[in-house]
Design a protein around this motif. Structure first.
Motif, short mmCIF file in Angstrom:
data_model
loop_
_atom_site.label_atom_id
_atom_site.label_comp_id
_atom_site.label_asym_id
_atom_site.label_seq_id
_atom_site.Cartn_x
_atom_site.Cartn_y
_atom_site.Cartn_z
N LEU A 169 62.50 89.09 -34.14
CA LEU A 169 62.68 90.53 -33.98
C LEU A 169 61.34 91.22 -33.76
O LEU A 169 61.22 92.14 -32.95
CB LEU A 169 63.40 91.11 -35.20
N ARG A 174 61.44 94.85 -32.28
CA ARG A 174 62.62 95.36 -32.97
C ARG A 174 62.41 95.54 -34.47
O ARG A 174 63.36 95.80 -35.21
CB ARG A 174 63.82 94.45 -32.68
N ILE A 175 61.16 95.36 -34.90
CA ILE A 175 60.85 95.64 -36.31
C ILE A 175 59.58 96.47 -36.33
O ILE A 175 58.64 96.17 -35.59
CB ILE A 175 60.63 94.33 -37.11
N SER B 10 67.98 103.15 -37.04
CA SER B 10 68.12 101.85 -36.37
C SER B 10 67.65 101.91 -34.93
O SER B 10 67.09 100.94 -34.41
CB SER B 10 69.57 101.39 -36.37
N SER B 14 65.38 98.13 -34.86
CA SER B 14 66.17 96.98 -34.40
C SER B 14 67.08 97.33 -33.22
O SER B 14 67.40 96.47 -32.40
CB SER B 14 66.99 96.41 -35.56
N ILE B 232 73.43 93.66 -34.13
CA ILE B 232 72.53 92.69 -34.75
C ILE B 232 73.30 91.63 -35.52
O ILE B 232 72.94 90.46 -35.51
CB ILE B 232 71.44 93.38 -35.61
#
Lengths: 207, 291
Positions: A169, A174-175, B10, B14, B232
């Motif tokens: 991630l 994504r983090i 979010s 992510s 996810i």
């Protein structure tokens, strides 16, 4: 100004300790839009049949309502049912009587927390706690912090198993390693402090 | 038209690709998204389930800030959408709660006057903007792509009269109108387990396995979602599911807005396709379909 909740009460003999729990539950129910339809439950079991996780509950959603009617609040609060609900609302939309099952389970969660009736290291509550602490501090959710604090509280030895996913991630952006904060955290805290006081105010019935 | 935009936490991390693709789609269609200044976390299911008044106050702070920008608030994350919608509904119907929330917001000189409509981008695309307007701007066909539209829970439930709650059609129609082949998908409103993936993984893995299996059985090449948590769960845990159940899933999981973006001529980068854990090799596939 409190809505009259007497009609929701059960008739049988109820122990003292359950009576107090029952009263605070009914107060919560009065705040749920459509909450009064609880009295219309026909015990058909559509909620249980629609629930994707009822197979792993100790008390099914239908049984929760039956126990409420019998006045046995303690058994309800001690169950894993209210914590395993994933909030999918399948029961709520399918209930032929319009019972707001998911929201009732929310009310029961709050009641369990207020009265401290649940296993201390029970995973879902630990997650809520971590979530609430982080959100209060930053104004936004902080995923790595949430997962870290949750695992440290419940299953620290499993943290390592998350590492491969974490890297995947991270390399895809994504983090976010550092928390994203709102600008005005000072005023956000002021609002929260006032809300904390408001949380404790319970409207009284008009005489 | 202008829409007030609430990305939610979010979509900053992510679910970044969801944010990128929603922004691309709206701007491509000629609509502006006005991001709420200094928005905060909506409180999510967890806050709502544990602290009633505070959760409403947190959520209402966003509504108060949004109201300064317009009347239609768009929230792409299913959970944010549900929470903001619910807060709005409770504040409109419960004067005691409204008073408690007002009193708290006043500490930061904010107030909410109940004027907002809480919308989901899927609904806005299909009902406000309309399939016809989207098709007019289409530059790339999705023909030949077999998609399983996965709505999950909180778009259709609790019932807001948006769509059929057992067999919703909005995403089916949208994707079909862009040329995709929508496969029958009985699990379209089944729950992915949400945060149970963290708290009770054995339960969530089972739920996700069932969803993946249903999609694959109907020959889907991609599952299309509307929620960052569903995305996810379905994407990042396929390895674990394969290991646990001895299966061989390797199915790309996209956001509906990514496919709409593609159809509107986006580059893979513009709609965050480089962020996929399981790559979506659309070019080869779609060129094949075009032949």
């Amino acid at each position: 100004m409190k809505k009259d909740t007497n009609y929701l009460q059960s008739n049988g003999y109820i122990q003292e300790k359950d009576k107090k729990l029952l009263d605070s539950f009914l107060l919560q129910v009065a705040n749920i839009p459509g909450g009064e339809s609880l009295r219309k439950c026909i015990q058909c079991g559509t909620c249980t049949g629609s629930c994707p996780v009822s197979y792993t509950m100790d008390i099914t959603p239908r049984e929760i309502i039956a126990l409420f009617r019998a006045g046995d609040m303690e058994s309800i609060l001690a169950s894993r049912t209210i914590w395993i609900c994933a909030s999918c609302y399948a029961c709520t939309v399918r209930c032929p009587q319009g019972v707001q099952v998911t929201d009732l389970l929310y009310a029961l969660k709050r009641l369990a927390i207020e009265n401290n009736i649940f296993p201390k290291k029970f995973p879902v509550f630990a997650l809520s706690q971590s979530f609430v602490n982080l959100t209060n501090r930053y104004g936004r959710s902080y995923e790595p912090g949430l997962i870290l604090s949750y695992y440290l509280r419940t299953k620290p030895w499993q943290l390592l198993t998350l590492f491969p996913l974490f890297i995947k991630l991270l390399t895809r952006g994504r983090i976010s390693l550092l928390p994203k904060k709102i600008k005005n955290t000072a005023n956000f805290s002021k609002i929260l402090n006032e809300a904390e006081i408001m949380e404790m105010i319970i409207p009284v019935r008009e005489s | 038209m202008d829409y007030v935009y609430y990305p939610g936490c979010s979509l900053e991390t992510s679910g970044k690709a969801y944010d990128e693709s929603v922004r691309f789609v709206f701007s491509q269609l000629g609509h502006r998204l006005l991001e709420i200044e200094d928005w905060n976390c909506c409180g999510a299911t967890y806050y709502m389930a544990t602290r009633e008044t505070i959760s409403l106050v947190i959520s209402a702070r966003n509504l108060a800030l949004a109201e300064k920008l317009g009347q239609n608030l768009i929230a792409p994350c299913s959970s944010c959408y549900t929470i903001l919608y619910k807060t709005n509904k409770i504040l409109q119907s419960n004067p005691i709660m409204k008073a408690k929330v007002d009193q708290s917001l006043r500490r930061d000189k904010l107030s909410y006057n109940l004027s907002l409509k809480i919308r989901h981008p899927l609904e806005v695309l299909v009902t406000d903007i309309g399939l016809h307007a989207i098709q007019e701007k289409q530059t790339f066909s999705l023909r030949g792509l077999k998609v399983a539209p996965y709505y999950g829970c909180q778009i259709v439930r609790p019932d807001r009269g948006l769509d059929d709650k057992e067999d919703p059609q909005m995403m089916d129609k949208l994707l079909a109108s862009l040329g995709a082949e929508v496969v029958p998908f009985a699990a379209k409103v089944r729950c992915c387990g949400g945060m149970l993936m963290t708290t009770f993984p054995e339960v969530a893995l089972k739920l996700n396995r069932e969803i993946l299996e249903t999609a694959l059985r109907n020959k889907a090449e991609v599952i299309v979602t509307t929620c960052p948590l569903c995305q996810i769960n379905l994407e990042a845990y396929q390895d674990k599911i394969n290991k646990k159940f001895n299966t061989h899933f390797h199915l790309p999981i996209l956001y509906f807005s990514q496919l709409v973006g593609l159809a509107l001529g986006a580059s893979p980068q513009q709609i965050g396709l480089h962020r996929q854990l399981i790559p979506f090799n659309f070019e080869a596939k779609l060129q094949e379909g075009l032949r």
